[in-house]
Write a protein that holds these residues in place. Sequence first.
Motif, short mmCIF file in Angstrom:
data_model
loop_
_atom_site.label_atom_id
_atom_site.label_comp_id
_atom_site.label_asym_id
_atom_site.label_seq_id
_atom_site.Cartn_x
_atom_site.Cartn_y
_atom_site.Cartn_z
N SER A 10 0.85 -1.18 0.00
CA SER A 10 0.00 0.00 0.00
C SER A 10 0.89 1.24 0.00
O SER A 10 2.06 1.17 0.39
CB SER A 10 -0.88 0.01 1.25
OG SER A 10 -0.08 0.25 2.41
N ARG A 12 0.95 3.70 2.01
CA ARG A 12 1.44 3.98 3.36
C ARG A 12 2.56 3.03 3.75
O ARG A 12 3.58 3.44 4.31
CB ARG A 12 0.29 3.87 4.37
CG ARG A 12 -0.71 5.01 4.29
CD ARG A 12 -1.86 4.79 5.26
NE ARG A 12 -2.74 5.94 5.34
CZ ARG A 12 -3.84 5.99 6.08
NH1 ARG A 12 -4.17 4.94 6.83
NH2 ARG A 12 -4.58 7.07 6.10
N ARG A 13 2.37 1.72 3.45
CA ARG A 13 3.41 0.77 3.82
C ARG A 13 4.68 1.00 3.00
O ARG A 13 5.79 0.87 3.51
CB ARG A 13 2.91 -0.66 3.63
CG ARG A 13 3.93 -1.76 3.99
CD ARG A 13 4.51 -1.59 5.41
NE ARG A 13 3.53 -1.69 6.43
CZ ARG A 13 3.22 -2.83 7.07
NH1 ARG A 13 3.84 -3.95 6.77
NH2 ARG A 13 2.32 -2.83 8.03
N GLN A 15 5.70 3.91 1.88
CA GLN A 15 6.37 5.09 2.43
C GLN A 15 7.16 4.72 3.69
O GLN A 15 8.30 5.15 3.87
CB GLN A 15 5.36 6.20 2.76
CG GLN A 15 6.06 7.48 3.22
CD GLN A 15 5.10 8.57 3.68
OE1 GLN A 15 5.50 9.48 4.42
NE2 GLN A 15 3.85 8.51 3.25
N LEU A 16 6.54 3.91 4.55
CA LEU A 16 7.21 3.51 5.79
C LEU A 16 8.44 2.66 5.51
O LEU A 16 9.52 2.93 6.03
CB LEU A 16 6.24 2.74 6.68
CG LEU A 16 6.84 2.11 7.96
CD1 LEU A 16 7.47 3.17 8.84
CD2 LEU A 16 5.77 1.31 8.70
N THR A 17 8.28 1.62 4.70
CA THR A 17 9.42 0.73 4.45
C THR A 17 10.51 1.44 3.67
O THR A 17 11.70 1.18 3.89
CB THR A 17 8.98 -0.54 3.71
OG1 THR A 17 8.30 -0.20 2.50
CG2 THR A 17 8.05 -1.38 4.58
N ASP A 94 5.88 -3.34 11.95
CA ASP A 94 5.56 -2.33 10.93
C ASP A 94 4.07 -2.03 10.88
O ASP A 94 3.66 -0.90 10.64
CB ASP A 94 6.06 -2.78 9.56
CG ASP A 94 7.57 -2.62 9.40
OD1 ASP A 94 8.19 -1.98 10.27
OD2 ASP A 94 8.11 -3.13 8.40
N ASP A 95 3.24 -3.05 11.11
CA ASP A 95 1.79 -2.82 11.18
C ASP A 95 1.47 -1.82 12.28
O ASP A 95 0.68 -0.88 12.07
CB ASP A 95 1.05 -4.14 11.47
CG ASP A 95 1.00 -5.08 10.29
OD1 ASP A 95 1.29 -4.64 9.15
OD2 ASP A 95 0.69 -6.28 10.50
N GLU A 98 2.83 1.68 11.31
CA GLU A 98 2.00 2.29 10.26
C GLU A 98 0.69 2.82 10.85
O GLU A 98 0.27 3.94 10.54
CB GLU A 98 1.70 1.26 9.18
CG GLU A 98 0.84 1.79 8.05
CD GLU A 98 0.49 0.72 7.03
OE1 GLU A 98 -0.51 0.90 6.31
OE2 GLU A 98 1.21 -0.30 6.94
N GLN A 99 0.05 2.04 11.69
CA GLN A 99 -1.19 2.47 12.34
C GLN A 99 -0.95 3.72 13.19
O GLN A 99 -1.74 4.67 13.14
CB GLN A 99 -1.73 1.33 13.22
CG GLN A 99 -2.93 1.69 14.08
CD GLN A 99 -4.22 1.80 13.30
OE1 GLN A 99 -4.29 1.38 12.16
NE2 GLN A 99 -5.25 2.38 13.92
N PHE A 102 0.04 6.92 10.61
CA PHE A 102 -0.92 7.44 9.64
C PHE A 102 -2.35 7.55 10.15
O PHE A 102 -3.12 8.36 9.65
CB PHE A 102 -0.88 6.58 8.37
CG PHE A 102 0.45 6.60 7.67
CD1 PHE A 102 0.91 7.74 7.04
CD2 PHE A 102 1.25 5.46 7.66
CE1 PHE A 102 2.14 7.76 6.41
CE2 PHE A 102 2.49 5.47 7.02
CZ PHE A 102 2.93 6.63 6.40
N TYR A 115 8.60 9.92 12.91
CA TYR A 115 8.97 8.50 12.98
C TYR A 115 9.36 8.13 14.41
O TYR A 115 8.88 7.12 14.95
CB TYR A 115 10.13 8.22 12.03
CG TYR A 115 10.57 6.78 12.02
CD1 TYR A 115 9.91 5.84 11.25
CD2 TYR A 115 11.66 6.36 12.79
CE1 TYR A 115 10.31 4.50 11.24
CE2 TYR A 115 12.06 5.03 12.80
CZ TYR A 115 11.39 4.12 12.01
OH TYR A 115 11.79 2.79 12.03
#
Length: 218
Positions: A10, A12-13, A15-17, A94-95, A98-99, A102, A115
Amino acid sequence: MTDSSSAGLSPRRYQLTHWQAERLAASYADLRADPRYAAATRFFLEDLYGPYDFSKRDREGERIVATMHKMLPASAVRPLERALQLNRLTRSLDDALEQMLFVEMGVEQIDLTSYCEAYRRCDNLAARIEQIEEVDVLGRELDRVVRKPLVQLALRMARGPAHLAGLGELQDFLERGFAAFLAMGHAAPFLEQIKRRELIYLDRINARDPDPFRVIED
């Protein structure tokens, strides 16, 4: 590994990773520039922490580890099992991150401040330490088995059957890990650097250090 591998993530994921991969690349630029450690650093940054969709590889791994045991010695399959265990832990962390970023914090674009704040708010220090420890254990398992000629031969012989059985991505993952650690020689100094730095970064984040990922002096 190609950029197309990120297609399953996704926005969002991704962007995070991607942010985390860029941080790791900066933190370990010195090791990646060292001819002895370059391949092993790439393996960790791209095959374990890259901003890619590893779900297909992980689903295959969870489903057919027993099949890999029939094709390879147990010592060659253990690093794969360890990597899958590490990936499960990393996905759960990471879940949560991310929660927090975002949804709960309403962040649109990750930066260092957001972060680190999300990292602290997740309040999962024990799991973060476990993640660092798992990386170290995985590396030491690879280090033990890569120099065994029979294991190397078995891995090469498994290449054709693995690809025919639809396990090519897993086979390639193992081959890259074996090649990287074989080229490095004894991995202890490399693994000790990773563990030491990540624990320091973790301490700095929790201490609200404004620049937690600055260069660590040896």
